[in-house]
Design a protein around this motif. Structure first.
Motif, PDB file in Angstrom:
ATOM      1  N   ASN A 194       0.838  -1.204   0.000  1.00 58.86           N
ATOM      2  CA  ASN A 194       0.000   0.000   0.000  1.00 58.86           C
ATOM      3  C   ASN A 194       0.875   1.257   0.000  1.00 58.86           C
ATOM      4  OD1 ASN A 194      -1.832   2.019   0.518  1.00 58.86           O
ATOM      5  ND2 ASN A 194      -2.708   1.053   2.345  1.00 58.86           N
ATOM      6  N   TYR A 195       0.850   1.983  -1.097  1.00 58.80           N
ATOM      7  CA  TYR A 195       1.665   3.201  -1.199  1.00 58.80           C
ATOM      8  C   TYR A 195       0.792   4.438  -1.042  1.00 58.80           C
ATOM      9  CZ  TYR A 195       5.905   0.711  -2.500  1.00 58.80           C
ATOM     10  OH  TYR A 195       7.010  -0.093  -2.466  1.00 58.80           O
ATOM     11  N   ILE A 196       1.056   5.216  -0.030  1.00 61.67           N
ATOM     12  CA  ILE A 196       0.359   6.477   0.173  1.00 61.67           C
ATOM     13  C   ILE A 196       1.080   7.529  -0.661  1.00 61.67           C
ATOM     14  CG2 ILE A 196      -0.350   8.173   1.876  1.00 61.67           C
ATOM     15  CD1 ILE A 196      -0.259   5.877   3.926  1.00 61.67           C
ATOM     16  N   LEU A 197       0.362   8.070  -1.634  1.00 63.07           N
ATOM     17  CA  LEU A 197       1.016   8.952  -2.603  1.00 63.07           C
ATOM     18  C   LEU A 197       0.916  10.409  -2.170  1.00 63.07           C
ATOM     19  CD1 LEU A 197      -0.111   7.257  -5.934  1.00 63.07           C
ATOM     20  CD2 LEU A 197       1.912   6.814  -4.522  1.00 63.07           C
ATOM     21  N   ALA A 202      -4.280   6.086  -0.465  1.00 67.04           N
ATOM     22  CA  ALA A 202      -4.579   7.527  -0.431  1.00 67.04           C
ATOM     23  C   ALA A 202      -3.653   8.206  -1.421  1.00 67.04           C
ATOM     24  CB  ALA A 202      -4.351   8.105   0.962  1.00 67.04           C
ATOM     25  N   SER A 203      -4.132   9.288  -2.004  1.00 71.98           N
ATOM     26  CA  SER A 203      -3.305  10.033  -2.942  1.00 71.98           C
ATOM     27  C   SER A 203      -3.666  11.502  -2.927  1.00 71.98           C
ATOM     28  CB  SER A 203      -3.488   9.486  -4.365  1.00 71.98           C
ATOM     29  OG  SER A 203      -2.908  10.392  -5.291  1.00 71.98           O
ATOM     30  N   ASN A 261      -5.142  17.158  -5.669  1.00 68.93           N
ATOM     31  CA  ASN A 261      -4.892  18.537  -5.225  1.00 68.93           C
ATOM     32  C   ASN A 261      -3.441  18.954  -5.507  1.00 68.93           C
ATOM     33  OD1 ASN A 261      -3.304  17.628  -2.926  1.00 68.93           O
ATOM     34  ND2 ASN A 261      -5.234  17.068  -1.948  1.00 68.93           N
ATOM     35  N   HIS A 262      -2.876  18.349  -6.569  1.00 71.32           N
ATOM     36  CA  HIS A 262      -1.500  18.681  -6.977  1.00 71.32           C
ATOM     37  C   HIS A 262      -0.513  18.537  -5.834  1.00 71.32           C
ATOM     38  CE1 HIS A 262      -3.061  20.009 -10.799  1.00 71.32           C
ATOM     39  NE2 HIS A 262      -3.966  20.704 -10.144  1.00 71.32           N
ATOM     40  N   TYR A 263      -0.758  17.531  -5.039  1.00 66.11           N
ATOM     41  CA  TYR A 263       0.151  17.233  -3.922  1.00 66.11           C
ATOM     42  C   TYR A 263       0.423  18.456  -3.047  1.00 66.11           C
ATOM     43  CZ  TYR A 263       0.985  12.709  -6.156  1.00 66.11           C
ATOM     44  OH  TYR A 263       0.831  11.460  -6.696  1.00 66.11           O
ATOM     45  N   SER A 264      -0.649  19.236  -2.834  1.00 70.86           N
ATOM     46  CA  SER A 264      -0.471  20.420  -1.977  1.00 70.86           C
ATOM     47  C   SER A 264      -0.730  20.087  -0.510  1.00 70.86           C
ATOM     48  CB  SER A 264      -1.410  21.531  -2.424  1.00 70.86           C
ATOM     49  OG  SER A 264      -2.754  21.103  -2.298  1.00 70.86           O
ATOM     50  N   ARG A 265      -1.233  18.892  -0.254  1.00 71.46           N
ATOM     51  CA  ARG A 265      -1.375  18.504   1.160  1.00 71.46           C
ATOM     52  C   ARG A 265      -1.265  16.996   1.335  1.00 71.46           C
ATOM     53  NH1 ARG A 265      -7.010  20.077   3.463  1.00 71.46           N
ATOM     54  NH2 ARG A 265      -7.053  21.962   2.174  1.00 71.46           N
ATOM     55  N   VAL A 266      -0.844  16.640   2.528  1.00 68.20           N
ATOM     56  CA  VAL A 266      -0.761  15.232   2.898  1.00 68.20           C
ATOM     57  C   VAL A 266      -2.172  14.792   3.297  1.00 68.20           C
ATOM     58  CG1 VAL A 266       0.159  13.686   4.683  1.00 68.20           C
ATOM     59  CG2 VAL A 266       1.658  15.358   3.560  1.00 68.20           C
ATOM     60  N   PRO A 267      -2.631  13.623   2.844  1.00 70.65           N
ATOM     61  CA  PRO A 267      -4.016  13.206   3.127  1.00 70.65           C
ATOM     62  C   PRO A 267      -4.330  13.204   4.621  1.00 70.65           C
ATOM     63  CG  PRO A 267      -2.973  11.677   1.583  1.00 70.65           C
ATOM     64  CD  PRO A 267      -1.913  12.635   2.012  1.00 70.65           C
ATOM     65  N   ASP A 268      -5.567  13.564   4.948  1.00 71.09           N
ATOM     66  CA  ASP A 268      -6.035  13.427   6.332  1.00 71.09           C
ATOM     67  C   ASP A 268      -5.902  11.981   6.776  1.00 71.09           C
ATOM     68  OD1 ASP A 268      -6.698  15.932   6.981  1.00 71.09           O
ATOM     69  OD2 ASP A 268      -8.880  15.676   6.820  1.00 71.09           O
ATOM     70  N   PHE A 269      -5.463  11.797   7.968  1.00 74.86           N
ATOM     71  CA  PHE A 269      -5.212  10.425   8.427  1.00 74.86           C
ATOM     72  C   PHE A 269      -6.451   9.551   8.287  1.00 74.86           C
ATOM     73  CE2 PHE A 269      -4.530   6.917  11.288  1.00 74.86           C
ATOM     74  CZ  PHE A 269      -3.220   6.565  10.995  1.00 74.86           C
ATOM     75  N   ASP A 270      -7.619  10.094   8.602  1.00 72.22           N
ATOM     76  CA  ASP A 270      -8.833   9.266   8.605  1.00 72.22           C
ATOM     77  C   ASP A 270      -9.310   8.872   7.218  1.00 72.22           C
ATOM     78  OD1 ASP A 270      -9.331   8.900  11.422  1.00 72.22           O
ATOM     79  OD2 ASP A 270      -9.648  11.073  11.482  1.00 72.22           O
ATOM     80  N   THR A 271      -8.777   9.519   6.195  1.00 70.72           N
ATOM     81  CA  THR A 271      -9.197   9.175   4.828  1.00 70.72           C
ATOM     82  C   THR A 271      -8.299   8.099   4.208  1.00 70.72           C
ATOM     83  OG1 THR A 271      -7.755  10.793   3.751  1.00 70.72           O
ATOM     84  CG2 THR A 271      -9.915  11.572   4.491  1.00 70.72           C
ATOM     85  N   ILE A 272      -7.259   7.708   4.905  1.00 71.51           N
ATOM     86  CA  ILE A 272      -6.303   6.750   4.337  1.00 71.51           C
ATOM     87  C   ILE A 272      -6.818   5.322   4.525  1.00 71.51           C
ATOM     88  CG2 ILE A 272      -3.942   5.837   4.480  1.00 71.51           C
ATOM     89  CD1 ILE A 272      -3.073   8.622   5.533  1.00 71.51           C
ATOM     90  N   ARG A 273      -6.962   4.600   3.411  1.00 75.15           N
ATOM     91  CA  ARG A 273      -7.376   3.197   3.494  1.00 75.15           C
ATOM     92  C   ARG A 273      -6.154   2.330   3.758  1.00 75.15           C
ATOM     93  NH1 ARG A 273      -8.911   0.829  -1.254  1.00 75.15           N
ATOM     94  NH2 ARG A 273      -8.006   2.567  -2.425  1.00 75.15           N
TER      95      ARG A 273
END
Ligand SMILES: Cc1ncc(COP(=O)(O)O)c(C=O)c1O
Ligand SMILES: Cc1ncc(COP(=O)(O)O)c(C=O)c1O
Ligand SMILES: [Mg+2]
Ligand SMILES: [Mg+2]
Ligand SMILES: [Mg+2]
Ligand SMILES: [Mg+2]
Lengths: 367, 367
Positions: A96-99, A121-122, A126-138
């Protein structure tokens, strides 16, 4: 050393002036041995002391227990992109790679050659302008492992906190190439961490790997038929002396880690790095939109500050003006353009303040 | 530099005093740029000039045509043991390893993880004291490739001539880690040559690969699903700037190659190395059997001179006495014991003469 450039290179990057001075002074005759540290055998006492001190200092700085091994390898973080799946991506499992940027994409792409992967999660949308919210990461307990990039060198974003990755059941692996040793780190929440040295802790040519002994055991079943040089166990069993290590790079790594220790350790680095980054983010935030930060404020990196100006033409004039004033390395990565100030541990506050002053003056003139 | 040790290390090994002096002098400020060469970006002009000059100097010294690419990689010769079969050992083919010592055995063992191999000749039965006679070597036109080790660092033997390898139909691959740039080399008789830099041409941390463009083309079909970092084509297409190169090691490589050029090139190195080795082999030959060379005279290496004394006890006394007199690195490899004097390009004639004198005196005293 009076003519030091303001060095904002993204890596290879600025090294502490004291570390360079020491290296110059003892380059021809290391410790009265009548030869350079580069000329010593990697099986001799002089080099072995350097080697084991590098490892011990890294462990001390991070507060690492004996549950982890530290490896000193060659090949850059890019070779880790392949070694991780060679050693950990078992058949029938998915990694699982979190992009969060180009480097995590590249890491995933290498793993795709060797097995199955997916992305829990990727931030691409949003053009990698933010790191995904923890709760949205599968994530899934059956993931071969979960891979994240702690600091996104190209986009200038960073994970702010690693407390909750301990909730994940699968092994957690992090590429920390561009922020390792820049702030305190809960190593115990990770199973494997890797980092090229050439941003915060030395010259290019040596890569640090921190691996839990439990994970190391697991690699035995998966990497059994991989060439010895690509197995973590090979290097762990030989304390990274399986083949000739990059001895001078390890020597510089050791001295840089000792410089960090002498300057207060990771807490002190963190405070200094926040202050340095604060100068530049303040300049952005107080510019009424003249400077636009790429990173969402909640994901800002204290290592790489990325921004653009109102027009491409102004961005170019800014970069040219900065270069003429003795600021080096401010061009954004060739894949995204814009401006990027990389302000790793060894970049002094004065360089950040000089750049801030230049930004303010440039805005005044060109707004 | 008056206190230089007599450095007989097997690698990492002696570097030219002039090269070390230059590195020390410009370590803190490279070329008036206000930063160390280690602090320069690998995408910037200063480093790129070094990088391309290293490659150009290597080509010039070897008289290499554009039919070959030169790559600067990490991972040591040991990573090449794996990269060679990853890129060249096609399914259904067999790779032919000519065994002349421990390093060729190791190379074969790594390839065994990735496909089928066999050995068309082996010196194991004579304790690797000689390189097989050319006419006894089995090869086949369908071999995936034929792999040889030009100089056997541990046993002190070397191929004396490469004229007839051009008779072989399969691609010819050579590990030249311990004699590259020590003598003229008919590159055109080889398809791929690799060498860690740390014996004749620099510090550890950079590996030179010379690959014919024809062979490079062939790797496309074989290495298609190997991770990018392990494919020769990746590095050839990006002129060895695919990922961050070991910049300081390349800088030292460049300066060492330029030192070779300034000192007469490969013909001159060869003459000097023969003279140096001659001093030690003469001492062995004139000792009435007190010193016993491991290598058969027809296979003697001019890089590593291996010998024993009448008893293990005398060997130990010899090594201890030599150490006390300022001779470094004379212990044989831990796998074979005895004595070994490694006398690469940068070891001066005076060191060999000093050792010869010590050998003669020791014999007089202990015979
Ligand atoms: C986060 C990150 N990962 C990986 C890499 C690649 O490292 P290397 O060039 O040492 O292979 C970089 C280089 O900039 C990086 O910033
Ligand atoms: C002939 C030969 N091949 C390979 C190696 C291994 O090189 P490295 O330690 O750089 O992997 C050596 C090292 O001594 C060598 O002498
Ligand atoms: Mg990135
Ligand atoms: Mg966990
Ligand atoms: Mg050998
Ligand atoms: Mg041929």
């Amino acid at each position: 050393m009076t003519n030091r450039m303001h060095n904002f290179n993204a890596g290879p990057a600025a090294l502490p002036a004291e570390v360079l001075r020491k290296a110059a002074a003892e380059l021809e005759d290391y410790n009265g041995t009548g030869m350079s540290i580069m000329e010593h055998s990697h099986r001799g006492e002089s080099y072995e002391t350097v080697h084991y001190e590098a490892i011990a200092t890294a462990k001390r700085l991070l507060g690492i227990s004996d549950a982890y091994d530290i490896l000193l390898l060659q090949g850059g973080a890019s070779l880790q992109f392949a070694m991780v799946p060679y050693n950990l991506l078992a058949q029938g499992k998915k990694a699982n790679y979190i992009l969060t940027g180009s480097w995590s994409e590249k890491a995933k792409k290498e793993a795709d050659h060797l097995g199955e992967t997916y992305s829990g999660a990727s931030g691409k949308d949003n053009h990698y302008s933010r790191v995904p919210d923890f709760d949205t990461i599968r994530t899934d307990a059956t993931d071969a492992y979960i891979h994240l990039t702690s600091n996104n060198t190209i986009y200038g974003t960073a994970w702010q906190d690693f407390t909750r990755v301990s909730e994940w059941e699968a092994p957690v692996i992090a590429d920390m190439s561009s922020d390792i040793f820049s702030r305190p780190l809960p190593v115990e929440n990770f199973d494997l961490i890797y980092a090229g040295a050439q941003k915060n802790i030395g010259p290019s040519g040596v890569t640090l790997v921190i691996i839990s002994k439990t994970l190391l055991e697991k690699t035995a079943a998966i990497a059994g038929d991989v060439p010895a040089i690509l197995r973590y166990r090979t290097h762990a069993e030989k304390t990274s002396l399986y083949n000739t290590p990059p001895t001078f790079a390890v020597y510089m790594l050791k001295n840089t880690l000792q410089w960090i220790e002498a300057n207060g350790g990771l807490q002190a680095m963190d405070a200094r790095n926040r202050e340095k980054a604060g100068r530049l983010y303040d300049a952005i935030d107080e510019s009424d939109g003249f400077y636009r930060g790429h990173a969402h404020p909640s994901s800002r990196s204290n290592m790489n500050v990325t921004f653009t100006l109102p027009t491409e033409e102004l961005t170019e004039r800014f970069l040219e003006g900065a270069k003429n004033k003795g600021f080096s390395g401010l061009n954004g990565h060739r894949s995204v353009g814009g401006c990027r100030a990389s302000i790793y541990n060894a970049v002094p506050l004065e360089s950040c303040e000089a750049l801030r002053d230049f930004m303010v003056a440039f805005q005044k003139k060109h707004q």
